[in-house]
Design a protein around this motif. Sequence first.
Motif, short mmCIF file in Angstrom:
data_model
loop_
_atom_site.label_atom_id
_atom_site.label_comp_id
_atom_site.label_asym_id
_atom_site.label_seq_id
_atom_site.Cartn_x
_atom_site.Cartn_y
_atom_site.Cartn_z
N GLY A 123 -36.00 -15.54 42.56
CA GLY A 123 -36.66 -15.83 41.30
C GLY A 123 -35.91 -16.80 40.41
N ALA A 124 -34.63 -17.05 40.71
CA ALA A 124 -33.86 -18.00 39.90
C ALA A 124 -34.27 -19.44 40.17
N LEU A 125 -34.93 -19.68 41.28
CA LEU A 125 -35.37 -21.03 41.62
C LEU A 125 -36.74 -21.31 41.01
N ALA A 126 -37.00 -22.59 40.76
CA ALA A 126 -38.30 -22.98 40.24
C ALA A 126 -39.38 -22.76 41.29
N ALA A 127 -40.61 -22.64 40.84
CA ALA A 127 -41.72 -22.36 41.76
C ALA A 127 -41.88 -23.46 42.79
N ARG A 128 -41.72 -24.72 42.39
CA ARG A 128 -41.88 -25.82 43.34
C ARG A 128 -40.80 -25.78 44.42
N THR A 129 -39.58 -25.34 44.06
CA THR A 129 -38.51 -25.25 45.04
C THR A 129 -38.76 -24.10 46.01
N ARG A 130 -39.23 -22.98 45.50
CA ARG A 130 -39.57 -21.86 46.38
C ARG A 130 -40.69 -22.24 47.34
N GLU A 131 -41.66 -23.00 46.84
CA GLU A 131 -42.74 -23.46 47.72
C GLU A 131 -42.21 -24.37 48.82
N LEU A 132 -41.28 -25.24 48.46
CA LEU A 132 -40.68 -26.14 49.45
C LEU A 132 -39.96 -25.35 50.54
N LEU A 133 -39.21 -24.33 50.15
CA LEU A 133 -38.50 -23.51 51.13
C LEU A 133 -39.48 -22.66 51.95
N ARG A 134 -40.54 -22.18 51.31
CA ARG A 134 -41.52 -21.38 52.04
C ARG A 134 -42.19 -22.19 53.15
N GLU A 135 -42.37 -23.47 52.93
CA GLU A 135 -42.97 -24.29 53.98
C GLU A 135 -42.07 -24.34 55.21
N SER A 136 -40.75 -24.42 55.00
CA SER A 136 -39.83 -24.41 56.14
C SER A 136 -39.87 -23.06 56.84
N VAL A 137 -39.95 -21.98 56.06
CA VAL A 137 -40.05 -20.65 56.65
C VAL A 137 -41.35 -20.50 57.43
N ALA A 138 -42.45 -21.00 56.86
CA ALA A 138 -43.74 -20.92 57.55
C ALA A 138 -43.74 -21.74 58.83
N ALA A 139 -43.07 -22.90 58.81
CA ALA A 139 -42.98 -23.70 60.02
C ALA A 139 -42.20 -22.97 61.11
N ARG A 140 -41.14 -22.28 60.69
CA ARG A 140 -40.38 -21.49 61.67
C ARG A 140 -41.23 -20.36 62.25
N GLU A 141 -41.98 -19.68 61.41
CA GLU A 141 -42.84 -18.59 61.88
C GLU A 141 -43.95 -19.09 62.78
N ALA A 142 -44.37 -20.36 62.58
CA ALA A 142 -45.42 -20.93 63.42
C ALA A 142 -44.91 -21.41 64.77
N GLY A 143 -43.60 -21.31 64.98
CA GLY A 143 -43.04 -21.68 66.28
C GLY A 143 -42.22 -22.94 66.30
N ALA A 144 -42.08 -23.61 65.15
CA ALA A 144 -41.28 -24.84 65.11
C ALA A 144 -39.80 -24.49 65.20
N THR A 145 -39.04 -25.41 65.77
CA THR A 145 -37.60 -25.21 65.83
C THR A 145 -37.00 -25.38 64.44
N LEU A 146 -35.77 -24.89 64.30
CA LEU A 146 -35.12 -24.99 63.00
C LEU A 146 -34.90 -26.44 62.60
N ASP A 147 -34.57 -27.29 63.57
CA ASP A 147 -34.36 -28.71 63.27
C ASP A 147 -35.64 -29.35 62.73
N VAL A 148 -36.76 -29.02 63.35
CA VAL A 148 -38.05 -29.59 62.91
C VAL A 148 -38.41 -29.08 61.53
#
Length: 282
Positions: free
Chosen positions: A136-161
């Motif tokens: 919660g200390a991060l701004a909403a736009r930053t949390r959204e940016l990180l969530r996209e990386s998490v969602a990409a990982r959950e969708a099967g993308a590699t960590l590098d991608v």
Amino acid sequence: MSALLAGLAAALAVPAVFELLRLVAPARALTLVTTALAPARAAGRGGRTAAGEQRRLALVAALAACVAGWLIAGALVAMVLVAVGPLLARAVVRVRHERWRTAVEADAPAAARALADAYAAGHALGGALDVAASDGALAARTRELLRESVAAREAGATLDVALAGLVARSGPGAWAGIVALLLLQRETGGDLVRLLRELAEDLEHGARVEAEARSASAQARLTARIVVALPALGAAIALLAAPSIASAVISRPGPRGLLITAVVLQCLALVAVRRLARVGER
């Protein structure tokens, strides 16, 4: 006679537009306006705009500029504004996108500390991204940016991608440094918690130095922009006071050549001031 008919047509156009707006439901009209401006809003809120949405915004800008030019100065100005309208729309999207990137980059030190805390708590890289995305200390736009990386990982993308997508959205700068540090530590090892916290301190120090530089040059940059804007403001006032002056200038070769030269020099001045301001900010 033609001038009289043109004036009559312009006078009848105003009540016709109001009658059309009255027939359209207010909620429907608001929905149409919101849809038309959605690309610019998306660029400012999420840092991205689809190609189809950009084309729609460019079309709306061209139509609005054409109508405004036709009512104010006639067909010739309307034709010029049809070409200028999409360029202005793209410029608005680009500026809002850059502002979003700047805001996300300003939050990079806090994100680096959030990742360091997650690592210190025993999480791996994927888990640390998930924990930081919920901080919660991060701004909403930053949390959204990180969530996209998490969602990409959950969708099967590699960590590098997933991390490459994060850098592609946030642009070169602080986030590229964070990602490079994460990937480098994964390959070579080391105290990642300490490195992330030191990187956060370095980023904050750089931001303070940059803010001091902007503050020192703010008055000079503002003065330069005002001087550049004065000719355009004077032309706009003259056009509103005497709309016929546009057709009189454009119809004669001498004044038309001077006008084109002035517009070219004005554009060069805008580019020069923008480049100088960017150098001062970076």
